[in-house]
Design an enzyme around this catalytic site. Structure first.
Site, short mmCIF file in Angstrom:
data_model
loop_
_atom_site.label_atom_id
_atom_site.label_comp_id
_atom_site.label_asym_id
_atom_site.label_seq_id
_atom_site.Cartn_x
_atom_site.Cartn_y
_atom_site.Cartn_z
N HIS A 1 5.76 -12.94 7.92
CA HIS A 1 5.78 -11.19 7.36
C HIS A 1 7.27 -11.20 6.74
O HIS A 1 7.88 -12.03 6.71
CB HIS A 1 6.07 -10.51 8.73
CG HIS A 1 5.85 -8.81 8.44
ND1 HIS A 1 6.75 -8.32 7.81
CD2 HIS A 1 4.67 -8.37 8.36
CE1 HIS A 1 6.17 -6.92 7.54
NE2 HIS A 1 5.07 -7.29 8.02
N ASP B 1 -2.21 -8.52 12.39
CA ASP B 1 -3.42 -8.84 11.93
C ASP B 1 -3.91 -10.10 12.81
O ASP B 1 -4.98 -10.21 12.96
CB ASP B 1 -3.60 -9.20 10.53
CG ASP B 1 -3.49 -8.07 9.87
OD1 ASP B 1 -3.78 -7.03 10.02
OD2 ASP B 1 -2.77 -8.35 8.63
N SER C 1 0.68 -1.34 0.09
CA SER C 1 0.04 0.11 -0.09
C SER C 1 0.99 1.27 0.14
O SER C 1 0.64 2.23 -0.74
CB SER C 1 -1.03 -0.04 1.43
OG SER C 1 -0.35 -0.21 2.33
N HIS D 1 -2.10 -8.77 2.52
CA HIS D 1 -1.78 -7.58 2.93
C HIS D 1 -2.70 -7.11 4.01
O HIS D 1 -3.04 -8.00 4.88
CB HIS D 1 -1.63 -6.75 1.91
CG HIS D 1 -0.92 -5.30 2.35
ND1 HIS D 1 -0.41 -4.96 3.31
CD2 HIS D 1 -0.91 -4.16 1.63
CE1 HIS D 1 0.18 -3.82 3.65
NE2 HIS D 1 -0.12 -3.40 2.49
N ARG E 1 3.07 -4.94 17.44
CA ARG E 1 1.78 -4.51 17.39
C ARG E 1 0.66 -5.50 17.80
O ARG E 1 0.00 -5.36 18.65
CB ARG E 1 1.45 -3.80 15.88
CG ARG E 1 2.40 -2.82 15.53
CD ARG E 1 2.37 -2.63 13.97
NE ARG E 1 2.66 -3.87 13.21
CZ ARG E 1 2.40 -3.86 11.77
NH1 ARG E 1 1.65 -3.02 11.34
NH2 ARG E 1 2.69 -5.00 11.47
N1 CMX Z 1 1.10 -19.89 6.70
C1 CMX Z 1 1.76 -20.80 5.58
N2 CMX Z 1 2.82 -20.56 4.88
C2 CMX Z 1 3.26 -19.21 4.94
C3 CMX Z 1 2.89 -18.55 5.88
C4 CMX Z 1 1.80 -18.64 6.78
N3 CMX Z 1 1.42 -17.76 7.51
N4 CMX Z 1 3.54 -17.49 5.87
C5 CMX Z 1 4.61 -17.78 4.69
N5 CMX Z 1 4.34 -19.09 4.24
C6 CMX Z 1 5.01 -19.72 3.31
C7 CMX Z 1 4.70 -18.73 2.09
O1 CMX Z 1 3.32 -19.00 1.53
C8 CMX Z 1 5.83 -19.19 0.97
O2 CMX Z 1 5.35 -20.54 0.57
P1 CMX Z 1 5.90 -20.89 -1.01
O3 CMX Z 1 7.28 -20.87 -0.86
O4 CMX Z 1 5.19 -22.26 -1.36
O5 CMX Z 1 5.21 -19.81 -2.12
C9 CMX Z 1 7.10 -19.48 2.03
O6 CMX Z 1 6.29 -19.53 3.38
C10 CMX Z 1 7.98 -18.54 2.21
O7 CMX Z 1 7.32 -17.09 2.53
P2 CMX Z 1 7.94 -16.09 3.25
O8 CMX Z 1 9.15 -15.70 2.61
O9 CMX Z 1 8.15 -16.59 4.51
O10 CMX Z 1 6.95 -14.83 3.44
P3 CMX Z 1 6.57 -13.74 2.14
O11 CMX Z 1 7.68 -12.54 2.67
O12 CMX Z 1 6.76 -14.25 0.83
O13 CMX Z 1 4.98 -13.48 2.46
C11 CMX Z 1 3.28 -12.92 3.91
C12 CMX Z 1 4.79 -12.95 3.64
C13 CMX Z 1 2.93 -12.03 5.11
C14 CMX Z 1 2.54 -12.63 2.60
C15 CMX Z 1 3.24 -14.55 4.46
O14 CMX Z 1 3.82 -14.67 5.65
C16 CMX Z 1 1.75 -14.73 4.40
O15 CMX Z 1 1.15 -15.09 3.49
N6 CMX Z 1 1.14 -14.81 5.74
C17 CMX Z 1 -0.18 -15.00 5.94
C18 CMX Z 1 -1.34 -13.72 5.43
C19 CMX Z 1 -1.07 -12.63 6.22
O16 CMX Z 1 -0.87 -12.81 7.59
N7 CMX Z 1 -0.69 -11.46 5.86
C20 CMX Z 1 -0.69 -10.04 6.75
C21 CMX Z 1 0.71 -9.52 6.66
C22 CMX Z 1 0.71 -8.24 7.25
C23 CMX Z 1 0.19 -7.19 6.37
O17 CMX Z 1 0.64 -6.63 5.55
O18 CMX Z 1 -1.06 -6.75 6.66
#
Ligand code: CMX
Length: 424
Positions: free
Chosen positions: A309, A364, A233, A263, A318
């Site tokens: 994250h 979140d 964002s 996000h 937070r």
């Molecule tokens: N549950 C399951 N798998 C997860 C995970 C979770 N909570 N967090 C990361 N992973 C997985 C990813 O999907 C990724 O899998 P692939 O290699 O198969 O694609 C792998 O672990 C590596 O990801 P990462 O490097 O740890 O995380 P990213 O930087 O790519 O993504 C985020 C970060 C937040 C999108 C991811 O942790 C996620 O999807 N979390 C759940 C959704 C969430 O809580 N989002 C809110 C974030 C805060 C915000 O911006 O508001």
């Protein structure tokens, strides 16, 4: 609001001079490099953006202008906005001047509510928020001044005017959206004598006999206010603003990014997850049941919302602030107890799963259970709350970008063939 403008006017020449010297003396020094992995990896870790309002440290989390977010948790959102912009918390006088200035601005225009009422019932509240901000755009001082002909060094002034109007109107817009979307009644106008968090709580129209919900709203608005410049964002807002699209366009665009499930939408998904657990186990599950539920989720290819994250590598402070609030006020709430249980269980499961770089909760993971406790049960609305708060970061970053004369954003893209030729 005059004092805030004066403060910025006194700071900006020095900041411009410092920047000129920094680039003049060091412009060709290398501070980052990009690997092929990073090219296809969402540019993770590439230092390629400037954001002075806040930084996110992998372990310590959000630091706003040198102050950790936990240190700021008891402040008012208005104080945080001034801190983001100027690098200093306001004096009581400066705060009063800013609040009085916001309070004197006109309310959201009636036609904006007509637009909202014309939208179909199934419209997501984030779509409503984005459209609502765009429907306010005719107020833009930046666009009006630009079309009259304005010096580049003056851009920040109408950007600040737009930012202030948006700071005033977004909570009212968002609260009215809640009431229209949920069929709870007509929008409620703000009260000039309430601070921003209390006003937002009041305009949502939920019962708040002891003021705890207003406290939660203040905390919520403070905790989500900013998270440096590279998140979807903030970056979107910056890119759109860099074309000199006015702050209404830029913030609306940034909010469209916030609406994504990876996000800001994660907060709505988190509560849905918690309520699923409550329904499945008829209350707070045992650790074994919760572990099995998490594995079931992971094995079906889904993520556990609220965990992980892109930058953080520890529990998000937070989240800690929300847990502290819940421990004080919401211990009897079953969803809050499930959030706590998840905190004890999910990191172990994610570590064993072995994919997520960060197995700990982000902001979140906990907020929804608190909102639910105070009767804000329509969780498709939760990302709007996030947006109301994050608008502060977006707007302060925009004003500073205009003050520093940030150019149009235009990184160089390369083709897959170019990369293949490069490595062969
Ligand atoms: N549950 C399951 N798998 C997860 C995970 C979770 N909570 N967090 C990361 N992973 C997985 C990813 O999907 C990724 O899998 P692939 O290699 O198969 O694609 C792998 O672990 C590596 O990801 P990462 O490097 O740890 O995380 P990213 O930087 O790519 O993504 C985020 C970060 C937040 C999108 C991811 O942790 C996620 O999807 N979390 C759940 C959704 C969430 O809580 N989002 C809110 C974030 C805060 C915000 O911006 O508001």
């Amino acid at each position: 609001m005059l004092k805030l403008k004066e403060k910025l006017a006194s700071q900006i020449p020095g900041l411009r001079e410092e920047l000129k010297n920094l680039i003049g003396d060091n412009g060709d020094k290398v501070i980052s490099q990009v690997t092929i992995q990073q090219l296809w990896g969402g540019m993770r870790g590439v230092k390629s953006l400037i954001c002075d309002t806040s930084v996110v440290e992998p372990v310590d989390g959000l630091i706003i202008r040198g102050k950790s977010i936990l240190e700021l948790a008891d402040r008012l959102p208005e104080e945080i906005f001034i801190l983001l912009l100027t690098g200093e918390l306001p004096t009581p006088d400066e705060l009063k001047d800013f609040q009085a200035g916001l309070g004197a601005l006109p309310p959201v225009e009636e036609y904006v509510w007509d637009v909202q009422r014309a939208l179909p019932a199934g419209t997501h509240p984030m779509v409503r928020l984005s459209i609502g901000i765009m429907s306010l755009e005719s107020n833009s001082r930046f666009r009006a001044r630009y079309s009259e002909g304005m010096k580049k060094t003056d851009y920040w002034e109408p950007a600040l005017e737009d930012a202030s109007v948006l700071m005033h109107k977004i909570p009212e817009l968002a609260a009215g959206i809640y009431r229209i979307h949920t069929g709870k009644g007509d929008p409620i106008h703000p009260k000039a004598d309430l601070d921003m968090g209390a006003n937002y709580a009041y305009m949502l129209g939920l019962p708040d006999p002891n003021g705890e919900f207003a406290d939660l709203m203040r905390l919520y608005l403070v905790l989500h206010s900013d998270h440096e410049g590279g998140n979807v964002s903030a970056l979107t807002t910056h890119v759109v603003g860099s074309a000199l699209s006015d702050p209404y366009y830029a913030v609306s665009a940034g909010l469209n990014g916030l609406a994504g499930p990876l996000h800001g939408l994660a907060n709505q998904e988190c509560l849905a997850f918690v309520l699923d657990i409550e329904k499945r186990f008829n209350g707070v599950p045992s650790e074994k049941d919760l572990t099995d539920f998490c594995w079931e989720t992971l094995n079906s290819g889904k993520v556990i919302p609220g965990y992980g994250h892109a930058v953080l590598r520890e529990t998000d402070p937070r989240f800690t602030a929300f847990i502290n609030f819940g421990l004080k006020h919401c211990q009897d709430s079953v969803p809050f107890q499930i959030v706590n249980k998840m905190f004890q269980t999910v990191p172990g499961v994610l570590k064993e799963h072995g994919k997520a770089a960060n197995p700990y909760p982000n902001v979140d993971a906990g907020s929804g259970s608190l909102l639910y406790h105070y009767g804000l049960t329509e969780f498709d609305y939760y990302t709007v709350l996030f947006g109301v708060s994050r608008a502060m970061g977006m707007l302060s970053q925009l004003v500073l970008s205009r003050a520093m004369g940030a150019p149009i954003f235009r990184p160089k893209s390369i083709s897959r063939d170019w990369v293949k030729a490069q490595v062969s």
